[in-house]
Write an enzyme that holds these catalytic residues in place. Structure first.
Site, short mmCIF file in Angstrom:
data_model
loop_
_atom_site.label_atom_id
_atom_site.label_comp_id
_atom_site.label_asym_id
_atom_site.label_seq_id
_atom_site.Cartn_x
_atom_site.Cartn_y
_atom_site.Cartn_z
N HIS A 241 0.81 -1.23 0.00
CA HIS A 241 0.00 0.00 0.00
C HIS A 241 0.85 1.29 0.00
CE1 HIS A 241 -3.59 -2.41 0.91
NE2 HIS A 241 -2.85 -3.05 1.80
O1 RIB Z 1 -4.05 -0.02 5.26
C1 RIB Z 1 -2.70 -0.10 4.91
C2 RIB Z 1 -1.87 0.78 5.78
O2 RIB Z 1 -1.91 0.34 7.12
C3 RIB Z 1 -0.37 0.76 5.41
O3 RIB Z 1 0.19 1.99 5.71
C4 RIB Z 1 0.18 -0.30 6.30
O4 RIB Z 1 1.58 -0.11 6.57
C5 RIB Z 1 -0.61 -0.07 7.55
O5 RIB Z 1 0.01 1.00 8.25
#
Ligand code: RIB
Ligand code: CA
Length: 318
Positions: A244
């Site tokens: 992500h």
């Molecule tokens: O939903 C994904 C996010 O939440 C990313 O930043 C992952 O590292 C967690 O922090």
């Protein structure tokens, strides 16, 4: 080359380290400061992980330790996704340097106020540090070019059916940022779920020969398994993996790879089923002035090429 000055605020975490890898592989980025906060793990673990990963890739930038708790809510971590240590049971390096004497909010404030030009803040965890900075020092707003945030979602969630983790953990911080007037680019789940790596591409990754690529492949294998366990990912996610946080950097260095639009966004602060939901007025019916550029599409193959390029670039420097 006109370089982009950035501050990175993160909660390493597997995908945060992949975001750091991409950031350090790009000459156009001038990384002025890294700050950590509690999120995927407690603040001590996220700070250690940042120092450990940076030490392994031989990059030395000030790392300032941030806030250890959300602004109001009780802390919730994501060790089920990132592992007890937070980097998928992969040992990177014993840190060769320590966290800064300056706490994150002070380091962010001083870095921004002393900068010769506005700085982009890349935030890939809960917005606790950024929200607190804006509350304590509203005068910095003029010194922030924009905030590129991985978080939120127009539709769906991964911490609940309605909320993405970073927004869910500290919705009050999200509210402080959303109402700040600072330009925001939001890489929510809508776009990060499309920037997936396939199993075949994971196999190609594991065939790269550098020790760094092997560690990345091992860490991502762990992440593939745990992402499957996330109850809120649709079943078709079985054979894909999502880094992500990488999009929060990729959209800065290759904006043409992404599609988005400006919307009015606010966040649900309290709600039995909706706490942390980012309410994106994508029907544009609220009549309120858009405050966020929400990304909703990405050219996946170009994203993968960028990711692999970063793995090879960093791996070949070690
Ligand atoms: O939903 C994904 C996010 O939440 C990313 O930043 C992952 O590292 C967690 O922090
Ligand atoms: Ca993160």
């Amino acid at each position: 080359m006109k370089r982009i000055p950035i501050i990175i605020d993160c909660d390493p975490g597997i995908d945060d380290t992949m975001m750091l890898m991409l950031a350090f592989s790009r000459e156009e980025l001038d990384i002025r400061l890294i700050t950590t906060e509690a999120g995927n793990l407690t603040i001590d673990k996220t700070t250690y992980n940042a120092l450990s990963f940076l030490s392994y890739i031989n990059k030395r930038v000030e790392v300032a330790k941030g806030l250890s708790q959300p602004i109001f809510r009780q802390q919730e971590v994501a060790e089920d996704i990132h592992g007890e240590g937070g980097l998928g049971n992969v040992e990177w390096a014993v840190p060769t340097f320590e966290a800064s004497e300056r706490p994150a909010i002070q380091a962010m404030y001083e870095t921004l106020m002393q900068a010769e030009m506005p700085i982009t803040i890349v935030a890939t965890g809960p917005l606790t540090n950024v929200g607190a900075l804006l509350l304590a020092h509203p005068e910095v707003k003029a010194k922030i070019a924009r905030i590129s945030w991985m978080g939120g979602a127009a539709v769906g969630g991964n911490m609940s059916t309605t909320a993405e983790f970073n927004a869910y953990v500290d919705p009050h911080a999200v509210e402080l940022v959303m109402r700040s007037g600072v330009p925001i680019i939001m890489s929510g789940l809508d776009v990060t779920h499309k920037a997936y790596i396939t199993r075949e591409e994971m196999t190609q990754l594991s065939q790269l020969e550098t020790p760094f690529a092997q560690k990345v492949a091992n860490m991502m294998n762990f992440y593939t398994f745990t992402q499957k366990q996330t109850p809120f990912n649709p079943p078709y996610f079985e054979e894909q993996i999502r880094v992500h946080d990488v999009s929060a950097i990729a959209c800065l260095v290759h904006p043409e790879m992404y599609r988005g639009d400006d919307y009015f966004v606010e966040v649900e602060l309290e709600g039995r089923l909706t706490q942390g939901a980012t309410i994106v007025d994508y029907a544009k019916r609220s009549g309120k002035t858009p405050n966020v550029h929400v990304l909703h599409d990405v050219e996946r193959e170009k994203f993968i090429a960028l990711f692999f390029d970063a793995v090879m670039k960093i791996g070949n420097t070690l």
